[in-house]
Design an enzyme around this catalytic site. Structure first.
Site, short mmCIF file in Angstrom:
data_model
loop_
_atom_site.label_atom_id
_atom_site.label_comp_id
_atom_site.label_asym_id
_atom_site.label_seq_id
_atom_site.Cartn_x
_atom_site.Cartn_y
_atom_site.Cartn_z
N GLU A 86 -40.35 -2.01 1.92
CA GLU A 86 -40.76 -1.65 0.56
C GLU A 86 -41.73 -0.48 0.56
O GLU A 86 -42.76 -0.52 1.24
CB GLU A 86 -41.41 -2.86 -0.11
CG GLU A 86 -41.81 -2.61 -1.56
CD GLU A 86 -42.33 -3.85 -2.25
OE1 GLU A 86 -43.18 -3.71 -3.15
OE2 GLU A 86 -41.89 -4.97 -1.88
N LYS A 270 -47.36 -12.57 -4.33
CA LYS A 270 -46.35 -11.78 -3.62
C LYS A 270 -46.96 -10.47 -3.14
O LYS A 270 -46.65 -9.99 -2.04
CB LYS A 270 -45.17 -11.52 -4.54
CG LYS A 270 -43.93 -10.93 -3.84
CD LYS A 270 -43.90 -9.41 -3.89
CE LYS A 270 -42.64 -8.86 -3.24
NZ LYS A 270 -42.62 -7.39 -3.22
N ASP A 286 -44.16 -16.03 12.71
CA ASP A 286 -43.24 -16.68 11.78
C ASP A 286 -43.72 -16.49 10.35
O ASP A 286 -44.52 -17.27 9.83
CB ASP A 286 -43.17 -18.18 12.13
CG ASP A 286 -42.07 -18.90 11.35
OD1 ASP A 286 -41.58 -18.36 10.35
OD2 ASP A 286 -41.71 -20.03 11.76
#
Length: 431
Positions: A86, A270, A286
């Site tokens: 992004e 987010k 992870d």
């Protein structure tokens, strides 16, 4: 991995070519000549290594590897590798790190690396009574598994505590849950925790009867929290036609929206995870586990809320704080098996999982502030779409020297569309 002592303030880095950036990083000591083939795709993850990491391998999938600049975390300069597709994330975090470093940088603190393993105990005649029996035998149960991982034990880790929870209401009725707390040291800890749970299960069954069903790590690592904070005077936030006070107050108002509304809080978080995930990916950690834990932690009070807080103190300074669970490692898994992840850790110079968590949380807070600053002033689209135009130019088939002028033309027209990009590109090539 020794800590890097050089400065992460590399002026003009954005304007350099990829080769010039690599040369500068080498001159500053962040990478060596031996690392260059990895960055230039001549080495790195081989197809043979990939085939050993997951199943049904048919190839490799590449993402851009950038570096977050200017970060000062706990008085230490850190160059932060970030893997993300992004646009604006790396630039936004780097800019906030730049203005923050002039006012003390980021302060961060990670809890000891305790991870939780869960054992679900079913078919008990007296759930409450079984829980009391387990509590009274906690010391003996822990003694049964203290040598489950001798290497971990020898460096101060291993099983540390037991907790008991009664689930009163579930689709299958009441049952018992035992939480096993394991100090996993510099690992993320999934394998160590799962192994310890499996070794503990028969001892619990022998003690209280019943049937131990699930025996697995929880990704809600709320015993392994990390906190990051920063503080800025209003004047540091001013730009263009916007005063520092306007931007500061707009940031707090935007945060208040997230505090009050879960729809906004999801997007707010987010933005934080844009920064967090990029470093997790770069270091082979992870990111899915961290995302799951972060969102669960955000909803721990029964309503989904932002992971960060922004306030104005009595002197008018903007104060930001982030708190989230963050189980990361610098040993084991892809952090060691993936060549690029090893290089990322080397560039950061982190020497423990706790230090890595502190850097990651600082990046998350920086990215959060970058997004809020844009939203509170010129709007997030202006800067974001400028970078997005470059991707559209590439999608339209632009090459090398064509990309920048084509992207600039798209932004000027306000039509950042692949179809329009193709029209302009065709006209450019005919001239």
């Amino acid at each position: 991995m020794s800590a890097k002592s050089g400065s992460s303030r590399l002026q003009g880095f954005y304007n350099l070519s990829v080769q010039e950036r690599q040369k500068l990083l080498r001159e500053e000591g962040f990478i060596s000549g031996e690392d260059l083939p990895l960055l230039n795709e001549l080495m790195g993850l081989t197809i043979q290594q990939a085939d050993k990491m997951i199943e049904n391998v048919i190839g490799r999938y590449a993402l851009p590897l950038g570096v977050g600049l200017n970060f000062l975390v706990n008085d230490r300069d850190v160059l932060v590798p970030m893997v993300i597709e992004e646009p604006s994330v790396v630039a936004g975090a780097s800019f906030i790190a730049k203005i923050t470093r002039e006012h003390g940088g980021f302060r961060a603190r990670a809890d000891p690396p305790l991870m939780i393993g869960q054992l679900q105990i079913l078919d008990l005649k007296d759930v409450q009574g079984a829980g009391e029996v387990i509590k009274s035998h906690k010391k003996a149960l822990l003694a049964e598994i203290e040598d489950v991982d001798k290497v971990l034990r020898d460096i101060g880790g291993g099983p540390k505590d037991l907790e008991v929870r009664v689930i009163e209401d579930s689709p299958i009725g009441p049952f018992l849950v035992v939480h096993l707390l394991v100090d996993v040291q510099d690992a993320m800890g999934a394998n160590a925790v799962n192994t310890a749970c499996e070794r503990l299960a028969p001892h619990i069954e022998a003690l209280v009867g019943g049937r131990v069903h699930l025996q697995i790590l929880s990704n809600l690592a709320d015993r392994r929290l990390v906190r990051a904070a920063c503080e800025l005077p209003a004047i540091a936030l001013a730009f263009g036609e916007f005063s520092g006070e306007e931007v500061r107050d707009g940031i707090v108002e935007a945060w208040a929206f997230a505090e009050a509304d879960p729809y906004r809080a999801a997007t707010h978080n987010k933005g934080i995870l844009n920064g967090v995930d990029a470093v997790l990916l770069a270091t082979g950690n992870d990111w899915r586990a961290v995302e799951a834990g972060a969102h669960a932690y955000a909803a721990r009070g029964g309503r989904y809320q932002p992971l960060s807080q922004w306030r104005v103190d009595q002197e008018g300074r903007l104060q930001g704080r982030l708190e989230m669970p963050l189980g990361v490692g610098i040993v084991g898994g892809a952090t060691r098996s993936h060549p690029a992840a090893r290089l990322a850790l080397k560039m950061m110079g982190v020497t423990s999982a706790r230090e890595l968590a502190e850097v990651i949380a600082s990046v998350g807070l920086a990215q959060n502030l970058a997004a809020l600053r844009a939203l509170a002033s010129e709007g997030i689209q202006r800067g974001h779409m400028t970078l997005h135009a470059r991707q559209i130019a590439l999608s339209a088939g632009a090459e090398d020297e064509e990309i920048a002028p084509l992207a600039r033309r798209l932004v000027e027209e306000g039509r950042i569309e692949v179809g329009r990009a193709r029209e302009i590109l065709l006209a450019m090539r005919e001239d």
